[in-house]
Design an enzyme around this catalytic site. Structure first.
Site, PDB file in Angstrom:
ATOM      1  CB  SER A 138      69.285   2.083  21.313  1.00  0.00           C
ATOM      2  OG  SER A 138      69.370   3.233  20.615  1.00  0.00           O
ATOM      3  CE1 TYR A 148      74.150   3.208  23.777  1.00  0.00           C
ATOM      4  CE2 TYR A 148      72.912   3.669  21.821  1.00  0.00           C
ATOM      5  CZ  TYR A 148      73.104   3.350  23.228  1.00  0.00           C
ATOM      6  OH  TYR A 148      71.834   3.483  23.976  1.00  0.00           O
TER       7      TYR A 148
END
Length: 257
Positions: A138, A148
């Site tokens: 990402s 994350y």
């Protein structure tokens, strides 16, 4: 026909990879937790494209699930030529608001599973002198935004390192780093998305098209959209101390609630 194994195959980017690769004539091994959805997806892709689609139910937050996929990747009789490590999820809340067990599960899926499955796949690929691995990360990998982002940064660094180690073997590795993509990701995490500007959203099928083109070119890190390429270019020029404050404020303003 070559065979591609896709984790997190039933939705979002994983489902887009399955559609595109099936349309291109690849046989598939579809991996996810929901057997019913997997079987329906396999039947649809087989009927539409005439390819073979295996179903492998596995929960990559468990050792048993990872081991099941490792075993399939190690099969020399029916080898996997392309691995797409796509399975992943988000946790709603700031650090310390998220239970430690959930944070550790994220590291299990995003890091340990990617490490073990990549290792299981590339061993045979190197012997055959061909193959590819796409590890879905990402743009959060380039921003200081909690567990994350940290887990996705690990995916990027790991993928780049292995790609260098395997240079010249015929095995290609690439970290795919999209921005916001219209999938089930945020809904599953209980995150609202109404505050995210429309221009920041990407289409999963277009992300996959760009990713496969970058893989064919030998790119080790793919940011599959000009808008996000420009944003990441600005990120590289921003001092890390300043970037932390900016991304924290931007996350509260534009990030999922």
């Amino acid at each position: 026909m070559t065979t591609a194994l896709i984790t997190g195959a039933t939705a979002g980017i994983g489902a887009a990879f399955a559609r595109r690769l099936a349309a291109d004539g690849h046989n598939l091994v579809l991996v996810a937790r929901d057997t019913g959805r997997l079987r329906a997806q396999a039947t649809e892709l087989h009927d539409r494209h005439g390819i073979e689609a295996e179903v492998l139910t596995a929960d990559l937050s468990t050792d048993a699930g990872i081991e099941a996929v490792e075993k399939r990747l190690a099969d020399r009789v029916s080898p996997v030529d392309l691995l797409v490590n796509n399975a992943g999820f988000g946790n709603k809340g700031k650090y310390l608001d998220v239970p430690m067990a959930d944070e550790l599960t994220m590291l299990k899926v995003h890091c340990e599973a990617v490490l073990r499955l990549t290792s299981a796949a590339v061993s045979g690929m190197r012997e055959r002198g061909r193959g590819g691995v796409v590890n879905v990360a990402s743009v959060a990998a380039f921003l200081p935004r909690g567990t994350y982002g940290a887990s996705k940064a690990w995916v990027v660094q790991f993928t780049q390192g292995v790609a260098k180690d395997l240079a010249g073997t015929g095995v290609r590795l690439m970290a795919l780093c999209p921005g916001f993509v219209r999938t089930e990701f945020h809904e599953r995490a209980g995150m609202g998305t109404g505050n995210i500007p429309g221009w920041m959203w990407l289409d999963a099928d277009k992300v996959v098209t760009a990713a496969l083109a970058d893989l064919a070119r030998g790119t080790s890190v793919s940011v599959p959209d000009p808008r996000y390429k420009a944003l990441m270019g600005l990120v590289k020029l921003t001092p890390r101390a300043l970037l932390g404050g900016v991304t924290s404020r931007a996350g509260r303003t534009y990030g999922p609630k």
